[in-house]
Design a protein around this motif. Structure first.
Motif, PDB file in Angstrom:
ATOM      1  N   ARG A   1     -78.899  35.360  45.580  1.00 22.78           N
ATOM      2  CA  ARG A   1     -77.958  35.277  44.455  1.00 22.78           C
ATOM      3  C   ARG A   1     -76.650  34.604  44.874  1.00 22.78           C
TER       4      ARG A   1
ATOM      5  N   PHE B   1     -72.907  39.752  45.023  1.00 24.34           N
ATOM      6  CA  PHE B   1     -74.111  38.943  44.839  1.00 24.34           C
ATOM      7  C   PHE B   1     -75.114  39.077  45.979  1.00 24.34           C
TER       8      PHE B   1
ATOM      9  N   LEU C   1     -79.519  32.639  41.106  1.00 23.39           N
ATOM     10  CA  LEU C   1     -78.500  33.603  40.681  1.00 23.39           C
ATOM     11  C   LEU C   1     -79.056  34.640  39.708  1.00 23.39           C
TER      12      LEU C   1
END
Length: 190
Positions: free
Chosen positions: A22, A73, A177
Motif C-alpha cells: 500500500r 499504509f 493502494l
C-alpha cells in the motif's frame, strides 16, 4: 555463494513478506501524478525538471519518510534483506540513469534523456520484486517496454511515452493502494 545469500537472503529457507504494497502504491500514484503534471508543464524540456524535482521530493517525503503515513499504509516491517534491496534499487536507479540518459545531456536531447530516465526506472522496478512482490515485475516490464518503444519510434512525440508511463504508474499505484493485500514469496519460490 549467490548474491542473494551475500545480502542475507536464503530463498530455500526464508519466506519474504510483502507488507508494504500500500505504501508503494501511494508512492507510485503520487509520482505518476507528478510526472503527468510535469509533462503538461514540460515545454522545451518535455518534462519540466523543476516541477518534477519539486514534486518528486515532496512526494518522497510524504510517502517514504513521513512515519505516520508509512505506518498507516504498512502492514508490517521490511526484513533486513528487503531494506538492503531498497537501497540497492535506489543506487541502481541513479547508476542506470547516468549510463542510459547521461550520454544525451551533451546535446540536450531531452526526449532521449527522459526516455533514459523512464527506462532506468522501469529496470529498477525488477529488483523491487524482493520488497513488494510480483507486481513489480509487471510494472518494470511495462515501463521498460514503453521507454524502449520511445527509442525505436523516434518520430513519435515524447508526450505519448511520458503519458503512458504516468498512466502505468498511476494505475499500479491505485491497484497496490486499494486492491492489493499483503502476501509472501512462498507462493512464488519453489
Amino acid at each position: 555463494m549467490s548474491l542473494l545469500k551475500k545480502l542475507g537472503y536464503n530463498r530455500k529457507e526464508e519466506v519474504l513478506e510483502f507488507n508494504n504494497k500500500r505504501s508503494c502504491g501511494l508512492w507510485l500514484l503520487l509520482i505518476g501524478l507528478v510526472l503527468a503534471i510535469s509533462l503538461a508543464c514540460g515545454g522545451d524540456f518535455y518534462i519540466n525538471p523543476f516541477v518534477f524535482m519539486a514534486g518528486y521530493f515532496i512526494c518522497f517525503y510524504i510517502a517514504n519518510i513521513n512515519k505516520k503515513v508509512r505506518q498507516h499504509f504498512s502492514n508490517g516491517k521490511f526484513s533486513k534483506f528487503q531494506i538492503k534491496i531498497v537501497y540497492i534499487s535506489i543506487a541502481l536507479l541513479f547508476i542506470l540513469m547516468f549510463l542510459i540518459a547521461g550520454p544525451f545531456f551533451a546535446g540536450f536531447r531531452w526526449k532521449f534523456i527522459w526516455l533514459g530516465v523512464l527506462l532506468a526506472t522501469g529496470i529498477h522496478f525488477f529488483i523491487l520484486y524482493y520488497t513488494h512482490g510480483k507486481s513489480m515485475l509487471l510494472i518494470g516490464f511495462l515501463c521498460s517496454i514503453n521507454a524502449v518503444l520511445g527509442y525505436i519510434l523516434k518520430d513519435v512525440p515524447f508526450v505519448y511515452f511520458g503519458a503512458v508511463d504516468a498512466i502505468i504508474k498511476i494505475l499500479f499505484g491505485l491497484y497496490l493502494l486499494f486492491l492489493s493485500k499483503p502476501s509472501t514469496s512462498k507462493k512464488y519460490i519453489k
